[in-house]
Scaffold this motif. Sequence first.
Motif, PDB file in Angstrom:
ATOM      1  N   ASN A 238       0.829  -1.207   0.000  1.00  0.00           N
ATOM      2  CA  ASN A 238       0.000   0.000   0.000  1.00  0.00           C
ATOM      3  C   ASN A 238       0.863   1.256   0.000  1.00  0.00           C
ATOM      4  O   ASN A 238       0.630   2.214   0.751  1.00  0.00           O
ATOM      5  CB  ASN A 238      -0.934   0.003   1.218  1.00  0.00           C
ATOM      6  N   ASP A 240       2.982   4.618  -1.666  1.00  0.00           N
ATOM      7  CA  ASP A 240       2.672   5.762  -2.530  1.00  0.00           C
ATOM      8  C   ASP A 240       3.363   5.643  -3.878  1.00  0.00           C
ATOM      9  O   ASP A 240       2.838   6.078  -4.895  1.00  0.00           O
ATOM     10  CB  ASP A 240       3.088   7.062  -1.846  1.00  0.00           C
ATOM     11  N   ALA A 257       1.253   4.412  -7.236  1.00  0.00           N
ATOM     12  CA  ALA A 257       0.495   3.656  -6.240  1.00  0.00           C
ATOM     13  C   ALA A 257      -0.399   2.590  -6.864  1.00  0.00           C
ATOM     14  O   ALA A 257      -0.785   1.624  -6.195  1.00  0.00           O
ATOM     15  CB  ALA A 257      -0.343   4.614  -5.394  1.00  0.00           C
TER      16      ALA A 257
END
Length: 451
Positions: A238, A240, A257
Motif C-alpha cells: 500500500n 505511494d 500507487a
Amino acid sequence: MARKYFGTDGVRGKVGESVITPDFVMRLGYAAGVTIVGREQLPRGERPAVLIGKDTRISGYMLEAALEAGLAAAGVDVLLAGPVPTPAVAYLTRALRLQAGVVISASHNPYYDNGIKFFSADGSKLPDAVEMEIEARVDQSMGCAESARLGKARRIDDAAGRYVEFCKSTFPNELDLRNLRIVLDCANGAAYHIAPSVFHELGAEVVSVGVEPNGLNINEGCGATSPEHLCSAVIANNADLGIALDGDGDRVMMVDARGELYDGDKLLYVIAAAQRDQGRLDGVVGTLMSNLGFEHAVARLGVPFARAKVGDRYVLETLQEKGWKLGGENSGHIICLDRHTTGDGIISALQVLAALQQTGRGLAEACADLVFYPQTLINVKLPAGFDWQAHKGIASAARDAEARLGSRGRVLLRPSGTEPLLRVMVEGQDGVEVDLLARQIADCIERATAG
C-alpha cells in the motif's frame, strides 16, 4: 581505429572467459596505471591515486585484487571503496581529488558477467583517446615499478556515508519526503546499503527489497531490469510509489500507487517539464531509442530536443556539445548535469520526487501530456563475427518495414554495446502492426545467422 577491448561502457564479458580473467584485469590495471602516470604532473615524490569501487558480484573480490595489483605495479596508489554504486565512484573520485576512478561492475547483467569501467579526475567517463591509449598498452609486456615507487592500498571506511550525504544534497532544502511510503528495490546490487539511507534520512517511510546480496543474486528477478517485482511490492505494501535501481545504481525506474511503471523517458519528461516551468531548461537529449511520443511532448514544451547514439556516454557527449544539462535513455539512465557529472539512479529519482512535490502532481498527472507510440524491442543473438550490416536479406526486411510504416513510425537496428545481441526496434501508431513487423525482421535475422 576500432576498439579491441572497450565497448560503450568499459570492458565487459563473462567471468573466466576472454577479457574478464585475473590475468587480463591485472594487465589492464597496469596499462591504465602507466597511462595515468604518464599523463599526470604531480609534485615530486607524490604518486597518483585511483579509487576502486565494485558492485556485489562474487567475482568482484577476485577482480578487485587483480586490478589493485596491476595499478600498484605501475606506481599508483589505490583507495578501496568496497561495494558502492557506479556514480558514487564518479563523485568520490572528484571529491577526493584523485587521478581516476575504476568501477568493477557489469551493471544490469547477470552475476556471471563482470566488467571494468573508468572515470577521469573530474568524475566523467574517460575520453575515447585515453581508452585507446590504455588499449594500446594492454597487450604489451607488463612491467613493474622499482620497489620504492610501488603503489600502496588503503580502504576508505566512510565511502558510503560520504555518498549518502552527497545524494541528499541534490534534493531541495525546503522539501522533504515525509508522509511518503516508498518501496525501494536495490536489485541486490551496489546500492543495497546506501539508497535506503538516502530516502529514509529525507523523511520517507522506506520498504526495502533487493537488499540481501549474496554474490549471485544481483539483478535476479528484481531491480530496474525486472520492474514487475516492484509493481507487485508497491501494491502489496500500500505504498505511494516505488523506485527500482539496477545492479550498479545508475539506472532507475519508478512505479505509482496503482502499480503502473514509469520508464526513463517518462521520468526524464517529468524532470524536464518541471525545469521548463522554473526557467532553467535549455534543451533535452534523448537517444535513438527514445519514443517518438517523448520527442513530440518535449516539442510541445517549447524545448529543443536532440538524439544521441544509445549509451549514456553519448548522451553526455551531446549534452556537453550543446551546453545543455538534462538527458537520458528509456532504459533509466538519466543525466542531470546540474546535480552530478554522470547518470545516477538515486539522484534522478530525487529529482523526479522534487518535481512532483513542486508541482503538486502525481506521476500519472505529470505524464498526462505524453502519448507514446507502441514500441516493440526484440533482442536477437549474433554469432561471433557475423556482419549483419552486410547481409542483404536483413537490409531488405528493414526497408520493407520502413516502407510499410511510412511517416507513421520508424525502424531501428543496432548492436548492443555490452552483449552479442542485435536489437530490433519498431515503433508506430498501430501496435499490432509494430509487433508483426518487429517479429518479421527478427525472424529474418535468426534465419540469416542460422544458415
